[in-house]
Write an enzyme that holds these catalytic residues in place. Sequence first.
Site, short mmCIF file in Angstrom:
data_model
loop_
_atom_site.label_atom_id
_atom_site.label_comp_id
_atom_site.label_asym_id
_atom_site.label_seq_id
_atom_site.Cartn_x
_atom_site.Cartn_y
_atom_site.Cartn_z
CG HIS A 231 -1.93 1.06 1.28
ND1 HIS A 231 -1.59 2.36 1.61
CD2 HIS A 231 -3.25 1.08 1.03
CE1 HIS A 231 -2.67 3.12 1.57
NE2 HIS A 231 -3.69 2.37 1.22
CD GLU A 235 -0.90 7.31 -2.53
OE1 GLU A 235 -1.75 6.46 -2.88
OE2 GLU A 235 -0.94 8.50 -2.91
CE LYS A 238 -1.57 5.41 -6.44
NZ LYS A 238 -2.99 5.48 -6.09
CG ASN A 239 2.02 10.68 -4.98
OD1 ASN A 239 1.31 11.58 -5.40
ND2 ASN A 239 1.64 9.87 -4.02
#
Length: 391
Positions: A231, A235, A238-239
């Site tokens: 998780h 995250e 992706k950023n």
Amino acid sequence: QDIAKLIQRYSRYQQSCLSIEQFTSFGKTAKPVESFQFGRHELPVRLAHIIREIDLLPKNLLKMPSVELVRGWYVQSFSELIEFQDEEETDEVTNRFTQSLKYIKQRHDNVVETMAQGIMELRQREGDDAFHPSIEYFLDRFYMNRISIRMLITQHLLLFGQDARSSKSNFVGCFDPNCHVVSVVEDAINNAAYLCEQNYMASPSVEISQVNAYDPKKPVQVAYVPGHLYHMLFELLKNAMRAVVEQHGSSIDIPPLKILITKGKQDLTIKISDQGGGIAKSEIDQVFEYHYTSAPEPLTTGAAAPMAGYGYGLPLSRLYARYFDGDLQLYSMEGFGTDAVIWLKALSEEASEVLPLYNTRTPKNYEEVRLSAQHCRDWSSSKFYGHGHKF
Ligand code: W6P
């Protein structure tokens, strides 16, 4: 007995923070009835602690229908669990307890969305002024409590529920005592890159290296919850990918992401470095806010899943890191790029739950967070006179 009284009583019991070592050793040896004995006390205690804290929210927020709904779920689940306090410790009761946990978990599936809804309603109704800093403080504590309660329930269900895993794998419930970090990283890279390709028709390559300081011949492994690690990594990736592609999208050579994974005596550290142009120091804190106001519309081209503006992804990821006493931080060099760092405890005995606790001083803390927004201006700086004050 009056439910409010019971909630008060249970909020005065101390919560038992478990370490990963305790989770896994318990999971390997415990019988269903022992898990029942632990859960029927510990779960209502953790629920009571956070219900008391919900009640400290600003009145206007507490009255939002979504917030009332969420509070109702917590009270309902508390009362259902309290019913088991005086029951006999038989297989039949234990099975009923397990069944109850399954329903309670489902009841709380949409807590994050519903709470977010309540806060959006408040903002729509009363404007950004209704936005107390105490809300950020509360949400960190509220979601951390939720992570911990779902962990206890998930463990019980995975170990003793209907579809308990056949013990073929080395997993203990949702823990992998030998979580191979590079595998989880690669998994997250593949999925983030896929999403990035869908949205931007391009994605940066990724270079991974690892240093296992005390066992150089072995890959980096750790006792952890692979789901939580995934998780956080997904995250951050992706950023990082979005930043790089938006910065260099049209050029032929997109600078790669670099990931360094290290393991020392105490820490397992993962650093993701991007050359996506970075963020100004003044904006770093906002990136971890739950309702980062200037967040752009979800970025998406057509049918693809959104690459996300900063929503709840980063603050929740930081909570996952902190849950077992780790951390997550961003170091940015504006105009160049960003390093995102995750720290985990290398030793399973040191990886202990970090839980918000309700005590008699908690209301005072809320008051202080509320005040500190206006109160502690004892450093002069022009930025404090930015809006609202006329001189
Ligand atoms: C950016 C913004 C960000 C957030 C989280 C992780 C990496 C990055 N890179 O530019």
